[in-house]
Design an enzyme around this catalytic site. Sequence first.
Site, PDB file in Angstrom:
ATOM      1  CG  HIS A   1      -2.166   4.145   1.482  1.00  0.00           C
ATOM      2  ND1 HIS A   1      -3.048   3.251   0.920  1.00  0.00           N
ATOM      3  CD2 HIS A   1      -0.952   3.500   1.501  1.00  0.00           C
ATOM      4  CE1 HIS A   1      -2.411   2.128   0.631  1.00  0.00           C
ATOM      5  NE2 HIS A   1      -1.146   2.265   0.961  1.00  0.00           N
TER       6      HIS A   1
ATOM      7  CG  HIS B   1       2.553   3.170   0.843  1.00  0.00           C
ATOM      8  ND1 HIS B   1       2.218   2.144   1.702  1.00  0.00           N
ATOM      9  CD2 HIS B   1       3.302   4.040   1.572  1.00  0.00           C
ATOM     10  CE1 HIS B   1       2.740   2.399   2.901  1.00  0.00           C
ATOM     11  NE2 HIS B   1       3.390   3.528   2.851  1.00  0.00           N
TER      12      HIS B   1
ATOM     13  CG  ASP C   1       1.854  -0.545  -3.456  1.00  0.00           C
ATOM     14  OD1 ASP C   1       1.881   0.450  -2.714  1.00  0.00           O
ATOM     15  OD2 ASP C   1       1.581  -1.694  -3.039  1.00  0.00           O
ATOM     16  CG  HIS C   2      -2.004   1.779  -2.751  1.00  0.00           C
ATOM     17  ND1 HIS C   2      -3.191   1.144  -2.477  1.00  0.00           N
ATOM     18  CD2 HIS C   2      -1.026   0.981  -2.282  1.00  0.00           C
ATOM     19  CE1 HIS C   2      -2.935   0.005  -1.846  1.00  0.00           C
ATOM     20  NE2 HIS C   2      -1.628  -0.111  -1.731  1.00  0.00           N
TER      21      HIS C   2
ATOM     22  CG  HIS D   1      -0.600   0.547   5.624  1.00  0.00           C
ATOM     23  ND1 HIS D   1       0.254  -0.527   5.755  1.00  0.00           N
ATOM     24  CD2 HIS D   1      -0.480   0.962   4.329  1.00  0.00           C
ATOM     25  CE1 HIS D   1       0.875  -0.738   4.607  1.00  0.00           C
ATOM     26  NE2 HIS D   1       0.441   0.148   3.730  1.00  0.00           N
TER      27      HIS D   1
ATOM     28  CG  ASP E   1      -2.119  -1.516   1.279  1.00  0.00           C
ATOM     29  OD1 ASP E   1      -2.894  -2.099   0.491  1.00  0.00           O
ATOM     30  OD2 ASP E   1      -0.945  -1.223   0.989  1.00  0.00           O
TER      31      ASP E   1
ATOM     32  CG  HIS F   1      -1.628  -5.638  -1.511  1.00  0.00           C
ATOM     33  ND1 HIS F   1      -0.585  -5.607  -2.408  1.00  0.00           N
ATOM     34  CD2 HIS F   1      -1.682  -4.396  -0.965  1.00  0.00           C
ATOM     35  CE1 HIS F   1      -0.029  -4.402  -2.404  1.00  0.00           C
ATOM     36  NE2 HIS F   1      -0.687  -3.653  -1.531  1.00  0.00           N
TER      37      HIS F   1
END
Length: 244
Positions: free
Chosen positions: A55, A57, A59-60, A117, A136, A174
């Site tokens: 996805h 975001h 942090d990905h 998400h 996530d 995570h």
Amino acid sequence: MLEVVRVPVLSDNYVWLIHDPASGDTVAVDPAVAEPVLDAAAQRGWTIGQIWNTHWHGDHVGGNAAIKAAAKDWGGCTITGPAAEAAKIGTLDRTVGEGDSIRIGDHVAQVMAVPAHTAGHIAYHLADDGIIFVGDTLFAMGCGRLFEGTAAQMFANMQRFAALPGDTTVYCAHEYTESNGRFALTVEPDNAALRARMESVEAARAQGEATVPTTIALERNTNIFMRAHDVAELAQRRAAKDAA
């Protein structure tokens, strides 16, 4: 057999390196940053030829561009991600969605659309290898926040994951297990499997050890979101977890 290596980054993210010894191909799944991922690959003599994003975001996908730039030294890197989020991930070379497939060597990953998400979130399921990369959407004893989707979508995701073989290894992004488990105990305090798992998790975390990957069987028994009986129950649990 595929090798999967955990690369901890940022405060609680895990990037996963998948390596196929037969072909020499290596995939980085959801690289939040580049340097530690490149270092982990180099330490093993691997070169990253693919990135799979679940996805959009940051942090990905934050390491996409730098890894691709570094890959010019060994023949390049192809970045694959969700077609529904292509406008938000400017580094993609290939877009995929539900029912598409992608390969690492001769190993095939089927793409599963698992929105909630984020609106276009996907997972990569390598059924023959018994592994799935869920980003996530599913966590050990938890699920992702409903940033762009609905409880109905997340409930459908949980039911879909629950239907996979119990020995499927689940790679999430995570280290949330301990906090998820503590909350889960407030919902199912009499769940013996959950209590036993939390003892193991707390011991591991006290030693600084990771608690993922997990398995579908473990989640069936201890994940209060996968165990929700209906959409309303999942929504209630998610709202309570967010407020905790």
